[in-house]
Design a protein around this motif. Sequence first.
Motif, PDB file in Angstrom:
ATOM      1  N   LEU A 116       0.802  -1.224   0.000  1.00  0.00           N
ATOM      2  CA  LEU A 116       0.000   0.000   0.000  1.00  0.00           C
ATOM      3  C   LEU A 116       0.836   1.276   0.000  1.00  0.00           C
ATOM      4  N   LEU A 117       1.892   1.280   0.800  1.00  0.00           N
ATOM      5  CA  LEU A 117       2.644   2.511   1.009  1.00  0.00           C
ATOM      6  C   LEU A 117       3.246   3.086  -0.272  1.00  0.00           C
ATOM      7  N   PRO A 118       3.824   2.272  -1.172  1.00  0.00           N
ATOM      8  CA  PRO A 118       4.381   2.877  -2.400  1.00  0.00           C
ATOM      9  C   PRO A 118       3.332   3.621  -3.226  1.00  0.00           C
ATOM     10  N   GLN A 119       2.122   3.046  -3.363  1.00  0.00           N
ATOM     11  CA  GLN A 119       1.066   3.725  -4.126  1.00  0.00           C
ATOM     12  C   GLN A 119       0.609   4.994  -3.427  1.00  0.00           C
ATOM     13  N   LEU A 120       0.453   4.905  -2.094  1.00  0.00           N
ATOM     14  CA  LEU A 120       0.018   6.072  -1.331  1.00  0.00           C
ATOM     15  C   LEU A 120       1.051   7.189  -1.419  1.00  0.00           C
ATOM     16  N   LEU A 121       2.321   6.846  -1.286  1.00  0.00           N
ATOM     17  CA  LEU A 121       3.384   7.847  -1.353  1.00  0.00           C
ATOM     18  C   LEU A 121       3.433   8.508  -2.725  1.00  0.00           C
ATOM     19  N   ALA A 122       3.287   7.713  -3.777  1.00  0.00           N
ATOM     20  CA  ALA A 122       3.323   8.276  -5.128  1.00  0.00           C
ATOM     21  C   ALA A 122       2.190   9.274  -5.328  1.00  0.00           C
ATOM     22  N   HIS A 123       1.001   8.939  -4.841  1.00  0.00           N
ATOM     23  CA  HIS A 123      -0.131   9.857  -4.993  1.00  0.00           C
ATOM     24  C   HIS A 123       0.081  11.130  -4.180  1.00  0.00           C
ATOM     25  N   VAL A 124       0.523  10.979  -2.932  1.00  0.00           N
ATOM     26  CA  VAL A 124       0.700  12.141  -2.064  1.00  0.00           C
ATOM     27  C   VAL A 124       1.782  13.074  -2.627  1.00  0.00           C
ATOM     28  N   ARG A 125       2.853  12.513  -3.129  1.00  0.00           N
ATOM     29  CA  ARG A 125       3.923  13.360  -3.674  1.00  0.00           C
ATOM     30  C   ARG A 125       3.431  14.161  -4.877  1.00  0.00           C
ATOM     31  N   ALA A 126       2.526  13.573  -5.646  1.00  0.00           N
ATOM     32  CA  ALA A 126       2.004  14.279  -6.819  1.00  0.00           C
ATOM     33  C   ALA A 126       0.956  15.324  -6.427  1.00  0.00           C
ATOM     34  N   ALA A 127       0.077  14.969  -5.492  1.00  0.00           N
ATOM     35  CA  ALA A 127      -1.039  15.854  -5.148  1.00  0.00           C
ATOM     36  C   ALA A 127      -0.705  16.832  -4.031  1.00  0.00           C
ATOM     37  N   ALA A 128       0.195  16.445  -3.148  1.00  0.00           N
ATOM     38  CA  ALA A 128       0.521  17.273  -1.977  1.00  0.00           C
ATOM     39  C   ALA A 128       2.037  17.277  -1.776  1.00  0.00           C
ATOM     40  N   PRO A 129       2.765  18.023  -2.591  1.00  0.00           N
ATOM     41  CA  PRO A 129       4.231  17.937  -2.605  1.00  0.00           C
ATOM     42  C   PRO A 129       4.915  18.338  -1.303  1.00  0.00           C
ATOM     43  N   GLN A 130       4.232  19.088  -0.425  1.00  0.00           N
ATOM     44  CA  GLN A 130       4.863  19.505   0.823  1.00  0.00           C
ATOM     45  C   GLN A 130       4.365  18.701   2.024  1.00  0.00           C
ATOM     46  N   VAL A 131       3.660  17.600   1.738  1.00  0.00           N
ATOM     47  CA  VAL A 131       3.153  16.723   2.792  1.00  0.00           C
ATOM     48  C   VAL A 131       4.087  15.526   2.929  1.00  0.00           C
ATOM     49  N   ALA A 132       4.404  15.182   4.173  1.00  0.00           N
ATOM     50  CA  ALA A 132       5.262  14.032   4.458  1.00  0.00           C
ATOM     51  C   ALA A 132       4.421  12.920   5.086  1.00  0.00           C
ATOM     52  N   LEU A 133       4.880  11.693   4.940  1.00  0.00           N
ATOM     53  CA  LEU A 133       4.218  10.531   5.526  1.00  0.00           C
ATOM     54  C   LEU A 133       5.160   9.842   6.504  1.00  0.00           C
ATOM     55  N   GLU A 134       4.585   9.306   7.549  1.00  0.00           N
ATOM     56  CA  GLU A 134       5.334   8.467   8.487  1.00  0.00           C
ATOM     57  C   GLU A 134       4.533   7.194   8.716  1.00  0.00           C
ATOM     58  N   ALA A 135       5.143   6.049   8.481  1.00  0.00           N
ATOM     59  CA  ALA A 135       4.498   4.762   8.728  1.00  0.00           C
ATOM     60  C   ALA A 135       4.990   4.212  10.064  1.00  0.00           C
ATOM     61  N   THR A 136       4.045   3.834  10.896  1.00  0.00           N
ATOM     62  CA  THR A 136       4.392   3.240  12.179  1.00  0.00           C
ATOM     63  C   THR A 136       3.616   1.950  12.343  1.00  0.00           C
ATOM     64  N   ARG A 137       4.067   1.095  13.220  1.00  0.00           N
ATOM     65  CA  ARG A 137       3.472  -0.243  13.318  1.00  0.00           C
ATOM     66  C   ARG A 137       2.123  -0.226  14.018  1.00  0.00           C
ATOM     67  N   ILE A 138       1.361  -1.260  13.792  1.00  0.00           N
ATOM     68  CA  ILE A 138       0.111  -1.490  14.508  1.00  0.00           C
ATOM     69  C   ILE A 138       0.425  -2.334  15.735  1.00  0.00           C
ATOM     70  N   ASP A 139       0.075  -1.823  16.915  1.00  0.00           N
ATOM     71  CA  ASP A 139       0.332  -2.568  18.140  1.00  0.00           C
ATOM     72  C   ASP A 139      -0.688  -2.164  19.196  1.00  0.00           C
ATOM     73  N   ALA A 140      -0.415  -2.494  20.437  1.00  0.00           N
ATOM     74  CA  ALA A 140      -1.356  -2.212  21.520  1.00  0.00           C
ATOM     75  C   ALA A 140      -1.541  -0.714  21.752  1.00  0.00           C
ATOM     76  N   ASP A 141      -0.647   0.111  21.230  1.00  0.00           N
ATOM     77  CA  ASP A 141      -0.719   1.556  21.429  1.00  0.00           C
ATOM     78  C   ASP A 141      -1.483   2.265  20.315  1.00  0.00           C
ATOM     79  N   THR A 142      -1.917   1.530  19.309  1.00  0.00           N
ATOM     80  CA  THR A 142      -2.552   2.152  18.143  1.00  0.00           C
ATOM     81  C   THR A 142      -3.807   2.926  18.512  1.00  0.00           C
ATOM     82  N   ALA A 143      -4.650   2.354  19.349  1.00  0.00           N
ATOM     83  CA  ALA A 143      -5.897   3.040  19.732  1.00  0.00           C
ATOM     84  C   ALA A 143      -5.596   4.372  20.413  1.00  0.00           C
ATOM     85  N   ARG A 144      -4.603   4.385  21.286  1.00  0.00           N
ATOM     86  CA  ARG A 144      -4.259   5.623  21.983  1.00  0.00           C
ATOM     87  C   ARG A 144      -3.732   6.665  21.002  1.00  0.00           C
ATOM     88  N   LEU A 145      -2.896   6.252  20.067  1.00  0.00           N
ATOM     89  CA  LEU A 145      -2.338   7.185  19.091  1.00  0.00           C
ATOM     90  C   LEU A 145      -3.432   7.836  18.257  1.00  0.00           C
TER      91      LEU A 145
END
Length: 305
Positions: A116-145
């Motif tokens: 998923l991430l490569p497609q999402l990054l390609a779209h975001v870079r084209a549509a929102a050039p000054q937006v950055a992405l950070e991928a983090t893992r899914i774990d017990a802290d996800t709901a809190r985040l």
Amino acid sequence: MDTAHETTELLDTKLLRLLDLLYSTGSVTRAAELLGQSQPTVSIWLAKLREALHDPLFVRTPAGMQATPRAQALIEPTRQALAALRQISEWQPDFNPATAQRKFRICMTDASHITLLPQLLAHVRAAAPQVALEATRIDADTARLLTAGEADLAVGLIPDLETGFYQQTLFEQQWVCLANARHPRIGKTLTLKQYQAEAHAAIASGTGSGLLAAALKRQQIERKVILEIPGFLGLPAILSTTDLIATLPRQIGETLAKVTGLAVHTCPVPIPGFTVKQHWHARYHHDPANRWLRGVCSALFLQNK
């Protein structure tokens, strides 16, 4: 001795507007027209305003209704208050991806890093050039985040996210098996007998691996697992250089096979599929930036386009 404190009652917005219009026009009749009210109604409002502010505010003269010193002192804060109320009422938050400068944090599995991430990054870079992405893992802290706004979305199979969260199904996942394209004992079709006889590499963590293990256990099918790894990133190199096979979700399986030349086989064991969803907290359901990101994900991945 106790002192009683009176609570000051806030003025109605219509009274503030009346004060402003009487000051500007000097006419009860003209103020009534601008307010869309009858003159008797506006006279009643003026009486309430005078009572609330303990001052005549406007007195009748040959030149019209003239402001008292009290009204003159109040006109500027009144207009500031009305301007603030208009700003609140008219405020329509917007998110312009072309000019936005921010970072989106998305919780996802390592499989999603590949699929998923490569497609999402390609779209975001084209549509929102000054937006950055950070991928983090899914774990017990996800709901809190997600609740705290420290993460914007979570994408995957996350059955523990319930109260307070929205979710949208992106696509259905089935199961396939990967093997070396030159496997010495497996041809075009992987049989159940071969599945049980061959050695396996298994992903040791994640909700999907738990579903797989539970399904095999229910059907009393045992795998000869000789290697367990924590994620999918090292799997292609292992399968390409050994005779091991692996069972994994179709999307990640087909993606790895396309890149590395591995063979994809229909899984001979009927493993129940699952849905990959995007999840977000109710606090950010109407947030324009979050809505934009969700819209991008649904456009890219809805029903596994």
